[in-house]
Design a protein around this motif. Structure first.
Motif, short mmCIF file in Angstrom:
data_model
loop_
_atom_site.label_atom_id
_atom_site.label_comp_id
_atom_site.label_asym_id
_atom_site.label_seq_id
_atom_site.Cartn_x
_atom_site.Cartn_y
_atom_site.Cartn_z
N LEU A 123 -8.17 -4.63 -5.54
CA LEU A 123 -8.11 -4.79 -4.09
C LEU A 123 -7.04 -5.80 -3.69
CD1 LEU A 123 -9.31 -3.93 -1.42
CD2 LEU A 123 -11.01 -5.76 -1.64
N ASP A 124 -6.90 -6.88 -4.44
CA ASP A 124 -5.87 -7.88 -4.12
C ASP A 124 -4.47 -7.29 -4.26
OD1 ASP A 124 -7.72 -9.81 -3.52
OD2 ASP A 124 -7.65 -10.78 -5.49
N ASP A 125 -4.29 -6.39 -5.23
CA ASP A 125 -2.98 -5.75 -5.40
C ASP A 125 -2.69 -4.77 -4.26
OD1 ASP A 125 -2.61 -7.14 -7.75
OD2 ASP A 125 -3.38 -5.53 -9.02
N ILE A 126 -3.72 -4.06 -3.83
CA ILE A 126 -3.53 -3.15 -2.70
C ILE A 126 -3.11 -3.94 -1.46
CG2 ILE A 126 -4.77 -1.62 -1.09
CD1 ILE A 126 -6.42 -0.64 -3.48
N LEU A 127 -3.64 -5.13 -1.32
CA LEU A 127 -3.35 -5.98 -0.16
C LEU A 127 -2.10 -6.82 -0.35
CD1 LEU A 127 -7.01 -7.05 0.65
CD2 LEU A 127 -5.52 -5.65 2.11
N SER A 128 -1.24 -6.44 -1.27
CA SER A 128 -0.01 -7.21 -1.51
C SER A 128 0.92 -7.10 -0.31
CB SER A 128 0.70 -6.69 -2.75
OG SER A 128 1.20 -5.38 -2.53
N ALA A 129 1.79 -8.09 -0.18
CA ALA A 129 2.74 -8.12 0.94
C ALA A 129 3.65 -6.88 0.91
CB ALA A 129 3.58 -9.39 0.88
N HIS A 139 3.30 0.20 4.32
CA HIS A 139 2.32 1.19 4.76
C HIS A 139 1.46 0.75 5.95
CE1 HIS A 139 3.41 3.46 1.22
NE2 HIS A 139 3.10 2.44 0.45
N ALA A 140 1.88 -0.27 6.66
CA ALA A 140 1.07 -0.76 7.78
C ALA A 140 0.87 0.29 8.86
CB ALA A 140 1.72 -2.01 8.38
N ASP A 141 1.80 1.23 9.00
CA ASP A 141 1.70 2.26 10.04
C ASP A 141 1.23 3.61 9.51
OD1 ASP A 141 2.57 0.55 12.10
OD2 ASP A 141 4.67 0.89 11.55
N ASP A 142 0.79 3.67 8.24
CA ASP A 142 0.36 4.92 7.63
C ASP A 142 -1.16 5.05 7.66
OD1 ASP A 142 3.01 5.28 7.02
OD2 ASP A 142 2.81 4.69 4.92
N LEU A 163 -9.23 -4.55 4.54
CA LEU A 163 -8.11 -3.61 4.56
C LEU A 163 -7.60 -3.37 5.98
CD1 LEU A 163 -9.57 -1.17 1.93
CD2 LEU A 163 -7.34 -2.27 1.71
N LYS A 164 -8.51 -3.23 6.93
CA LYS A 164 -8.10 -2.94 8.31
C LYS A 164 -7.36 -4.11 8.96
CE LYS A 164 -10.88 0.85 10.09
NZ LYS A 164 -9.73 1.52 10.67
N PHE A 190 -4.01 -2.99 7.35
CA PHE A 190 -3.70 -1.56 7.49
C PHE A 190 -4.56 -1.02 8.64
CE2 PHE A 190 -3.33 -2.42 2.84
CZ PHE A 190 -1.96 -2.20 2.70
N PRO A 191 -4.08 -1.10 9.86
CA PRO A 191 -4.90 -0.67 11.01
C PRO A 191 -5.38 0.77 10.91
CG PRO A 191 -2.88 -1.79 11.72
CD PRO A 191 -2.74 -1.56 10.27
N TYR A 192 -4.65 1.60 10.15
CA TYR A 192 -5.00 3.01 10.04
C TYR A 192 -5.61 3.32 8.68
CZ TYR A 192 -2.10 3.15 14.17
OH TYR A 192 -1.58 2.89 15.42
N CYS A 193 -6.27 2.35 8.10
CA CYS A 193 -7.03 2.62 6.87
C CYS A 193 -8.23 3.48 7.25
CB CYS A 193 -7.49 1.31 6.22
SG CYS A 193 -8.37 1.57 4.65
N ALA A 194 -8.29 4.68 6.69
CA ALA A 194 -9.33 5.64 7.07
C ALA A 194 -10.41 5.80 6.00
CB ALA A 194 -8.69 6.99 7.34
#
Length: 388
Positions: free
Chosen positions: A280-286, A292-295, A314-315, A318-322
């Protein structure tokens, strides 16, 4: 004659709880622009116009707006129903539609073409609405050889026999339009449902012999069964399993002798889909956040233990984390995991029931009699839903 082959609009479908209506509207507006730009003569929509048998009012509005816009380009539009559509609801106003817009939902019309002329003569379009054997059996209890029509593959073969008979009765070039699962294509697991029941309903490619072009619907990615038998796929991504599949339509040219050329027209993707896998920390890398902030994001985190509030974290970035899934990198093998794996690969309701029975019976699946009963119950459910 120039034909645009599209399918599987699925108007009204949601994407992990989010409406897709406005995104689809933008994509269909781009499709209309392509029809105008390429001077298309006929637009073919090969089933699954709606996502539901009972679409909401805004879905009808989008369909009406799109059909009117396509008609205004000067193109003729031919629409057939798919397994997601209610043929009755899609076709109830067919006779009220303006000239140049045809909606084919009646299986009894299969052998009667919609004929459109160009400088080289007539082109006959044979629309085949989605054929559920349990429903159309009242019209065709058996095929020309006296065999009962029990599977969707048998029913489609019979429908194509009717198309070939119609071709014999009408000289000229021909196009068939159908919604089914053809042999040799790659489906999106768990998405293209309710057409395949085991292997019996996979339609052999030779069933489509005859027409100059066969426009298929049901598979959501573009695929080629043969040079003249193709799927256009859906115009919008409806699953993370589709994220690597292009969106678009086939531009088909017919000359005096038949099929002259085919070109792929790409459609815009309103928002890209991406699956991020790792701790999870790697997914949240800079780096990931910047890229992918807009994906639309599906996060599969592999930490050994479940993490606290992963979706909230995550949200924030990543606002569009579904979608978020916990898939540990190392898991002990056990029967529960095996059962989950079987369910994950099951495509049809029949396969899901078989997986359940094997699980609770220590590997023993349904008997032949039980399999027959399961199929009959599922057929009855399909009929009941179709009559709603």
């Amino acid at each position: 004659m120039r034909i645009l082959h599209t399918s599987d609009w699925h108007i009204g479908r949601t994407f992990h709880g989010h409406s897709t209506l406005e995104a689809l509207r933008g994509v269909l507006e781009a499709l209309v622009a392509q029809v105008r730009e390429h001077e298309v003569d006929v637009v073919v929509v090969a089933g699954d116009v709606f996502d539901s048998a009972t679409p909401a009012a805004p879905a009808y509005t989008l369909l009406t707006d799109t059909l009117v816009a396509l008609h205004d380009t000067g193109a003729t539009v031919i629409v057939t129903s798919g397994n997601h559509d209610s043929a009755a609801r899609l076709g109830f106003q067919a006779r009220l539609l303006r000239d140049g817009i045809h909606v084919v939902t009646d299986p009894m019309s299969i052998g009667t073409p919609i004929t459109i002329d160009d400088a080289d003569g007539p082109v006959h379009f044979f629309g085949i609405p989605y054929l559920e054997p349990a429903i159309v059996r009242q019209h065709w209890p058996e095929d020309a050889h006296g065999r009962p029509l029990r599977s969707q593959a048998q029913t489609m073969a019979h429908a194509m026999d009717l198309v070939r008979a119609g071709m014999t009765a009408h000289d000229g070039r021909s196009v068939a339009i159908a919604h089914c699962f053809a042999a040799g294509v790659d489906a999106t697991a768990g998405l293209e449902r309710e057409v395949r029941q085991g292997g019996l309903d996979v339609v052999p490619s030779e069933v489509f012999d005859g027409p100059d072009y066969v426009a298929l619907g049901h598979i959501h990615g573009r695929q080629k069964v043969s040079d003249r038998v193709r799927y256009a796929g859906a115009p919008l991504h409806y699953s993370f399993g589709e994220q690597h599949k292009e969106r678009g339509s086939w531009l088909v040219d017919l000359d005096a002798s038949g099929l002259a050329g085919i070109e792929w027209l790409t459609l815009p993707i309103p928002r890209a889909l991406v699956t991020l896998t790792g701790a999870l920390d790697d997914i949240l890398s800079a780096e990931n956040i910047a890229a992918h902030a807009d994906d639309w994001v599906c996060a599969v985190y592999t930490d050994a233990l479940p993490q606290a509030e992963p979706m909230r974290r995550l949200k924030e970035h990543f606002p569009y984390c579904a979608m978020v899934q916990h898939d540990p990198a190392v898991v002990e093998g056990n029967e529960e995991r095996s059962y989950a794996a079987r369910l994950k690969t099951a495509v049809t309701d029949t396969e899901r029931i078989e997986a359940f029975l094997e699980h609770v019976r220590a590997g023993l699946g349904p008997s032949e009699q039980e399999s027959r009963l399961i199929r009959e119950v599922l057929d009855e459910r399909v009929v009941a839903e179709a009559l709603v």
